[in-house]
Design a protein around this motif. Structure first.
Motif, PDB file in Angstrom:
ATOM      1  N   GLU A  53       0.865  -1.180   0.000  1.00 50.92           N
ATOM      2  CA  GLU A  53       0.000   0.000   0.000  1.00 50.92           C
ATOM      3  C   GLU A  53       0.903   1.233   0.000  1.00 50.92           C
ATOM      4  N   HIS A  54       0.724   2.100  -0.978  1.00 55.19           N
ATOM      5  CA  HIS A  54       1.579   3.281  -1.137  1.00 55.19           C
ATOM      6  C   HIS A  54       0.678   4.505  -1.270  1.00 55.19           C
ATOM      7  N   GLY A  55       0.479   5.195  -0.168  1.00 54.19           N
ATOM      8  CA  GLY A  55      -0.378   6.364  -0.180  1.00 54.19           C
ATOM      9  C   GLY A  55       0.399   7.613  -0.568  1.00 54.19           C
ATOM     10  N   THR A  56       0.183   8.072  -1.787  1.00 55.97           N
ATOM     11  CA  THR A  56       0.936   9.235  -2.259  1.00 55.97           C
ATOM     12  C   THR A  56       0.433  10.534  -1.644  1.00 55.97           C
ATOM     13  N   THR A  57      -0.778  10.551  -1.139  1.00 55.62           N
ATOM     14  CA  THR A  57      -1.297  11.754  -0.489  1.00 55.62           C
ATOM     15  C   THR A  57      -1.157  11.673   1.024  1.00 55.62           C
ATOM     16  N   SER A  58      -1.367  10.478   1.591  1.00 55.93           N
ATOM     17  CA  SER A  58      -1.259  10.330   3.045  1.00 55.93           C
ATOM     18  C   SER A  58       0.183  10.133   3.501  1.00 55.93           C
ATOM     19  N   GLY A  59       1.083   9.734   2.562  1.00 53.50           N
ATOM     20  CA  GLY A  59       2.452   9.453   2.955  1.00 53.50           C
ATOM     21  C   GLY A  59       2.600   8.139   3.687  1.00 53.50           C
ATOM     22  N   ARG A  60       1.577   7.305   3.656  1.00 53.06           N
ATOM     23  CA  ARG A  60       1.620   6.035   4.367  1.00 53.06           C
ATOM     24  C   ARG A  60       2.097   4.926   3.438  1.00 53.06           C
ATOM     25  N   ARG A  61       2.971   4.069   3.972  1.00 48.65           N
ATOM     26  CA  ARG A  61       3.447   2.909   3.228  1.00 48.65           C
ATOM     27  C   ARG A  61       3.270   1.682   4.114  1.00 48.65           C
ATOM     28  N   MET A  62       2.560   0.678   3.574  1.00 45.79           N
ATOM     29  CA  MET A  62       2.283  -0.531   4.352  1.00 45.79           C
ATOM     30  C   MET A  62       2.582  -1.755   3.508  1.00 45.79           C
ATOM     31  N   ILE A  63       3.133  -2.784   4.148  1.00 47.73           N
ATOM     32  CA  ILE A  63       3.423  -4.051   3.485  1.00 47.73           C
ATOM     33  C   ILE A  63       2.650  -5.146   4.212  1.00 47.73           C
ATOM     34  N   TRP A  64       1.943  -5.953   3.411  1.00 49.88           N
ATOM     35  CA  TRP A  64       1.135  -7.040   3.950  1.00 49.88           C
ATOM     36  C   TRP A  64       1.656  -8.371   3.408  1.00 49.88           C
ATOM     37  N   VAL A  65       1.712  -9.379   4.258  1.00 51.01           N
ATOM     38  CA  VAL A  65       2.093 -10.729   3.844  1.00 51.01           C
ATOM     39  C   VAL A  65       0.969 -11.671   4.249  1.00 51.01           C
ATOM     40  N   ASN A  66       0.315 -12.252   3.246  1.00 50.37           N
ATOM     41  CA  ASN A  66      -0.846 -13.118   3.481  1.00 50.37           C
ATOM     42  C   ASN A  66      -1.894 -12.426   4.343  1.00 50.37           C
ATOM     43  N   GLY A  67      -2.110 -11.159   4.058  1.00 52.03           N
ATOM     44  CA  GLY A  67      -3.145 -10.411   4.748  1.00 52.03           C
ATOM     45  C   GLY A  67      -2.773  -9.929   6.129  1.00 52.03           C
ATOM     46  N   ARG A  68      -1.507 -10.098   6.546  1.00 56.54           N
ATOM     47  CA  ARG A  68      -1.057  -9.622   7.847  1.00 56.54           C
ATOM     48  C   ARG A  68      -0.039  -8.499   7.657  1.00 56.54           C
ATOM     49  N   VAL A  70       3.134  -6.413   8.081  1.00 57.09           N
ATOM     50  CA  VAL A  70       4.505  -6.662   8.537  1.00 57.09           C
ATOM     51  C   VAL A  70       5.324  -5.378   8.606  1.00 57.09           C
ATOM     52  N   LEU A  71       4.850  -4.309   7.977  1.00 55.07           N
ATOM     53  CA  LEU A  71       5.577  -3.040   8.022  1.00 55.07           C
ATOM     54  C   LEU A  71       4.606  -1.909   7.731  1.00 55.07           C
ATOM     55  N   ARG A  72       4.746  -0.818   8.511  1.00 51.54           N
ATOM     56  CA  ARG A  72       3.910   0.370   8.282  1.00 51.54           C
ATOM     57  C   ARG A  72       4.708   1.609   8.615  1.00 51.54           C
ATOM     58  N   ARG A  73       4.660   2.549   7.698  1.00 53.17           N
ATOM     59  CA  ARG A  73       5.305   3.848   7.915  1.00 53.17           C
ATOM     60  C   ARG A  73       4.272   4.935   7.636  1.00 53.17           C
ATOM     61  N   ASP A  74       4.047   5.785   8.622  1.00 58.05           N
ATOM     62  CA  ASP A  74       3.113   6.889   8.470  1.00 58.05           C
ATOM     63  C   ASP A  74       3.866   8.198   8.210  1.00 58.05           C
ATOM     64  N   TRP A  75       3.207   9.099   7.488  1.00 61.96           N
ATOM     65  CA  TRP A  75       3.776  10.429   7.225  1.00 61.96           C
ATOM     66  C   TRP A  75       5.153  10.349   6.565  1.00 61.96           C
ATOM     67  N   MET A  76       5.237   9.564   5.480  1.00 64.26           N
ATOM     68  CA  MET A  76       6.477   9.485   4.704  1.00 64.26           C
ATOM     69  C   MET A  76       6.509  10.649   3.716  1.00 64.26           C
ATOM     70  N   PHE A  77       7.385  11.619   3.981  1.00 59.68           N
ATOM     71  CA  PHE A  77       7.480  12.772   3.085  1.00 59.68           C
ATOM     72  C   PHE A  77       8.221  12.408   1.800  1.00 59.68           C
ATOM     73  N   LYS A  78       9.109  11.402   1.879  1.00 58.15           N
ATOM     74  CA  LYS A  78       9.801  10.916   0.691  1.00 58.15           C
ATOM     75  C   LYS A  78       9.033   9.717   0.165  1.00 58.15           C
ATOM     76  N   LEU A  79       8.432   9.860  -1.012  1.00 54.28           N
ATOM     77  CA  LEU A  79       7.537   8.835  -1.535  1.00 54.28           C
ATOM     78  C   LEU A  79       8.259   7.719  -2.274  1.00 54.28           C
ATOM     79  N   VAL A  80       9.573   7.848  -2.489  1.00 49.96           N
ATOM     80  CA  VAL A  80      10.338   6.792  -3.142  1.00 49.96           C
ATOM     81  C   VAL A  80      11.362   6.250  -2.151  1.00 49.96           C
ATOM     82  N   GLY A  81      11.933   5.113  -2.504  1.00 49.47           N
ATOM     83  CA  GLY A  81      12.917   4.486  -1.621  1.00 49.47           C
ATOM     84  C   GLY A  81      12.619   3.005  -1.484  1.00 49.47           C
TER      85      GLY A  81
END
Length: 227
Positions: A53-68, A70-81
Protein backbone atom coordinates in the motif's frame (compact mmCIF):
# COMPACT_ATOMS: atom_id res chain seq x y z
CA UNK A 1 -4.87 32.70 32.91
CA UNK A 2 -5.18 29.87 30.45
CA UNK A 3 -8.04 29.59 28.02
CA UNK A 4 -7.35 25.85 27.78
CA UNK A 5 -9.27 23.44 29.98
CA UNK A 6 -7.17 21.41 32.48
CA UNK A 7 -7.30 18.39 30.16
CA UNK A 8 -6.23 20.43 27.13
CA UNK A 9 -3.17 22.18 28.49
CA UNK A 10 -0.24 22.29 26.09
CA UNK A 11 1.84 19.96 28.25
CA UNK A 12 -0.96 17.37 28.04
CA UNK A 13 -1.21 17.38 24.25
CA UNK A 14 0.27 14.38 22.47
CA UNK A 15 3.34 14.94 20.33
CA UNK A 16 2.64 11.81 18.28
CA UNK A 17 1.10 12.12 14.76
CA UNK A 18 -2.66 11.82 14.93
CA UNK A 19 -2.96 10.15 11.51
CA UNK A 20 -1.53 6.77 12.55
CA UNK A 21 -3.69 3.65 12.37
CA UNK A 22 -2.62 2.11 15.68
CA UNK A 23 -6.11 2.48 17.09
CA UNK A 24 -7.67 0.56 14.17
CA UNK A 25 -7.76 -3.28 14.34
CA UNK A 26 -5.49 -4.97 11.81
CA UNK A 27 -8.31 -6.66 9.91
CA UNK A 28 -9.93 -3.25 9.43
CA UNK A 29 -6.69 -1.59 8.32
CA UNK A 30 -6.40 -4.02 5.42
CA UNK A 31 -8.20 -2.59 2.40
CA UNK A 32 -7.78 -4.34 -0.93
CA UNK A 33 -8.62 -1.14 -2.79
CA UNK A 34 -5.50 0.53 -1.35
CA UNK A 35 -3.12 -2.12 -2.71
CA UNK A 36 -0.96 -0.78 -5.56
CA UNK A 37 1.26 -3.85 -6.16
CA UNK A 38 1.20 -7.53 -5.28
CA UNK A 39 3.42 -10.54 -5.80
CA UNK A 40 3.26 -14.25 -5.08
CA UNK A 41 6.41 -15.94 -3.77
CA UNK A 42 7.25 -19.50 -2.65
CA UNK A 43 9.72 -19.49 0.26
CA UNK A 44 10.89 -22.71 1.91
CA UNK A 45 8.00 -24.65 0.43
CA UNK A 46 5.32 -22.20 1.51
CA UNK A 47 3.50 -19.72 -0.71
CA UNK A 48 3.25 -16.08 0.35
CA UNK A 49 1.19 -13.22 -1.03
CA UNK A 50 3.03 -9.88 -0.66
CA UNK A 51 1.06 -6.66 -1.10
CA UNK A 52 2.07 -3.02 -0.96
CA UNK A 53 0.00 0.00 0.00
CA UNK A 54 1.58 3.28 -1.14
CA UNK A 55 -0.38 6.36 -0.18
CA UNK A 56 0.94 9.23 -2.26
CA UNK A 57 -1.30 11.75 -0.49
CA UNK A 58 -1.26 10.33 3.05
CA UNK A 59 2.45 9.45 2.95
CA UNK A 60 1.62 6.04 4.37
CA UNK A 61 3.45 2.91 3.23
CA UNK A 62 2.28 -0.53 4.35
CA UNK A 63 3.42 -4.05 3.49
CA UNK A 64 1.14 -7.04 3.95
CA UNK A 65 2.09 -10.73 3.84
CA UNK A 66 -0.85 -13.12 3.48
CA UNK A 67 -3.14 -10.41 4.75
CA UNK A 68 -1.06 -9.62 7.85
CA UNK A 69 0.71 -6.30 8.34
CA UNK A 70 4.51 -6.66 8.54
CA UNK A 71 5.58 -3.04 8.02
CA UNK A 72 3.91 0.37 8.28
CA UNK A 73 5.31 3.85 7.91
CA UNK A 74 3.11 6.89 8.47
CA UNK A 75 3.78 10.43 7.22
CA UNK A 76 6.48 9.48 4.70
CA UNK A 77 7.48 12.77 3.08
CA UNK A 78 9.80 10.92 0.69
CA UNK A 79 7.54 8.84 -1.53
CA UNK A 80 10.34 6.79 -3.14
CA UNK A 81 12.92 4.49 -1.62
CA UNK A 82 13.02 0.94 -0.29
CA UNK A 83 11.74 -1.00 2.70
CA UNK A 84 13.21 -4.21 4.10
CA UNK A 85 11.33 -7.03 5.81
CA UNK A 86 11.84 -10.76 6.36
CA UNK A 87 9.77 -13.84 5.56
CA UNK A 88 10.88 -17.06 7.22
CA UNK A 89 14.34 -15.50 7.76
CA UNK A 90 14.63 -14.59 4.07
CA UNK A 91 15.40 -10.91 3.43
CA UNK A 92 12.92 -9.14 1.15
CA UNK A 93 13.02 -5.59 -0.22
CA UNK A 94 10.32 -3.54 -1.93
CA UNK A 95 11.61 -0.60 -3.95
CA UNK A 96 9.52 2.38 -4.99
CA UNK A 97 10.98 4.30 -7.93
CA UNK A 98 9.62 7.32 -9.82
CA UNK A 99 8.11 6.74 -13.25
CA UNK A 100 7.11 9.18 -16.00
CA UNK A 101 3.83 11.01 -15.61
CA UNK A 102 3.94 11.38 -11.83
CA UNK A 103 3.63 7.63 -11.42
CA UNK A 104 5.65 5.02 -9.54
CA UNK A 105 7.22 1.65 -10.24
CA UNK A 106 7.28 -1.07 -7.59
CA UNK A 107 9.89 -3.83 -7.47
CA UNK A 108 10.29 -6.82 -5.16
CA UNK A 109 13.62 -8.46 -4.35
CA UNK A 110 13.87 -11.78 -2.51
CA UNK A 111 17.17 -12.99 -1.09
CA UNK A 112 19.04 -10.49 -3.29
CA UNK A 113 17.25 -11.46 -6.52
CA UNK A 114 14.59 -9.64 -8.47
CA UNK A 115 11.13 -11.20 -8.52
CA UNK A 116 11.64 -12.37 -12.11
CA UNK A 117 15.03 -13.92 -11.31
CA UNK A 118 13.62 -15.57 -8.21
CA UNK A 119 10.66 -16.93 -10.19
CA UNK A 120 12.99 -18.50 -12.74
CA UNK A 121 15.07 -20.07 -9.98
CA UNK A 122 12.01 -21.44 -8.18
CA UNK A 123 10.80 -23.00 -11.44
CA UNK A 124 13.92 -25.16 -11.41
CA UNK A 125 13.65 -26.00 -7.70
CA UNK A 126 9.95 -26.88 -7.34
CA UNK A 127 7.14 -28.85 -8.93
CA UNK A 128 3.62 -27.61 -8.28
CA UNK A 129 0.14 -29.11 -8.63
CA UNK A 130 -3.27 -27.60 -7.84
CA UNK A 131 -6.17 -29.92 -7.10
CA UNK A 132 -9.78 -29.17 -6.16
CA UNK A 133 -11.56 -31.94 -4.34
CA UNK A 134 -15.24 -32.18 -5.25
CA UNK A 135 -17.50 -32.38 -2.28
CA UNK A 136 -21.19 -32.89 -1.69
CA UNK A 137 -21.11 -29.83 0.55
CA UNK A 138 -21.42 -26.31 -0.76
CA UNK A 139 -17.68 -25.68 -0.43
CA UNK A 140 -14.95 -27.73 -2.07
CA UNK A 141 -11.46 -28.35 -0.72
CA UNK A 142 -8.49 -26.95 -2.66
CA UNK A 143 -5.01 -28.39 -2.34
CA UNK A 144 -1.71 -26.83 -3.37
CA UNK A 145 0.92 -29.56 -3.54
CA UNK A 146 4.56 -28.57 -3.91
CA UNK A 147 7.65 -30.75 -4.23
CA UNK A 148 11.10 -29.31 -3.53
CA UNK A 149 13.38 -31.21 -5.86
CA UNK A 150 16.72 -30.97 -4.05
CA UNK A 151 15.37 -32.30 -0.73
CA UNK A 152 12.25 -34.11 -2.06
CA UNK A 153 10.28 -32.28 0.65
CA UNK A 154 6.54 -32.49 0.05
CA UNK A 155 4.25 -29.63 1.08
CA UNK A 156 0.44 -29.63 1.06
CA UNK A 157 -1.12 -26.19 1.57
CA UNK A 158 2.16 -24.96 3.09
CA UNK A 159 2.43 -27.85 5.56
CA UNK A 160 5.39 -30.22 5.34
CA UNK A 161 4.34 -33.86 4.96
CA UNK A 162 6.36 -36.84 6.15
CA UNK A 163 5.41 -39.65 3.82
CA UNK A 164 7.22 -42.90 3.11
CA UNK A 165 8.21 -43.68 -0.46
CA UNK A 166 8.05 -47.20 -1.83
CA UNK A 167 10.40 -48.51 -4.50
CA UNK A 168 8.63 -49.76 -7.61
CA UNK A 169 9.77 -50.76 -11.04
CA UNK A 170 11.45 -47.73 -12.62
CA UNK A 171 11.27 -45.41 -9.60
CA UNK A 172 9.32 -44.68 -6.44
CA UNK A 173 5.72 -44.06 -5.36
CA UNK A 174 4.76 -41.80 -2.47
CA UNK A 175 1.18 -42.31 -1.31
CA UNK A 176 -0.84 -40.03 0.98
CA UNK A 177 -4.51 -39.61 1.77
CA UNK A 178 -6.36 -36.27 2.00
CA UNK A 179 -9.93 -36.77 3.13
CA UNK A 180 -11.30 -39.36 0.69
CA UNK A 181 -8.76 -38.72 -2.08
CA UNK A 182 -5.72 -40.97 -2.46
CA UNK A 183 -2.72 -39.21 -3.97
CA UNK A 184 0.28 -40.96 -5.48
CA UNK A 185 3.40 -38.99 -6.35
CA UNK A 186 5.32 -41.01 -8.91
CA UNK A 187 9.02 -40.50 -9.61
CA UNK A 188 10.25 -42.16 -12.78
CA UNK A 189 13.43 -41.97 -14.80
CA UNK A 190 12.96 -40.16 -18.09
CA UNK A 191 15.65 -42.27 -19.73
CA UNK A 192 17.88 -39.32 -20.61
CA UNK A 193 20.21 -37.03 -18.66
CA UNK A 194 18.57 -33.82 -19.87
CA UNK A 195 15.13 -34.49 -18.37
CA UNK A 196 16.31 -36.52 -15.38
CA UNK A 197 13.52 -37.69 -13.06
CA UNK A 198 9.91 -37.09 -14.11
CA UNK A 199 7.37 -36.50 -11.34
CA UNK A 200 3.68 -37.23 -11.85
CA UNK A 201 0.86 -36.72 -9.35
CA UNK A 202 -2.20 -38.97 -9.42
CA UNK A 203 -5.45 -38.27 -7.56
CA UNK A 204 -7.60 -41.42 -7.27
CA UNK A 205 -5.69 -42.80 -10.23
CA UNK A 206 -6.13 -39.74 -12.48
CA UNK A 207 -3.14 -37.58 -13.41
CA UNK A 208 -3.24 -34.01 -12.06
CA UNK A 209 -1.89 -31.46 -14.57
CA UNK A 210 1.26 -29.76 -13.36
CA UNK A 211 0.80 -26.03 -12.77
CA UNK A 212 3.18 -23.49 -14.26
CA UNK A 213 4.78 -21.79 -11.32
CA UNK A 214 5.55 -18.66 -13.38
CA UNK A 215 1.84 -18.11 -14.06
CA UNK A 216 0.78 -19.00 -10.53
CA UNK A 217 3.18 -16.49 -9.00
CA UNK A 218 1.56 -13.73 -11.04
CA UNK A 219 -1.94 -14.63 -9.80
CA UNK A 220 -1.61 -14.74 -6.01
CA UNK A 221 -5.26 -14.21 -5.11
CA UNK A 222 -6.37 -17.29 -7.04
CA UNK A 223 -4.37 -19.70 -4.86
CA UNK A 224 -4.16 -17.89 -1.54
CA UNK A 225 -6.96 -17.12 0.81
CA UNK A 226 -7.36 -13.48 1.79
CA UNK A 227 -6.92 -13.72 5.54
Amino acid sequence: MSFLSPTLRLENLSTEPIMTQDHIPEDQRYNKQNIVAQWCVPINGKMYRIELEHGTTSGRRMIWVNGREVLRRDWMFKLVGEDTFHIDQIRCIIRVDPAPGFKYEYSLYIDGKSHDQYTEEMTRQYRLWLYTQDSAAETSQEYRIMLKLDTLSLYVNDELRTEESAFVHGGTDTKFLLQDTEFVLQARSSGNKHDGIVHTLLANGVAVPEAKIQEIMQEPVSILQAN
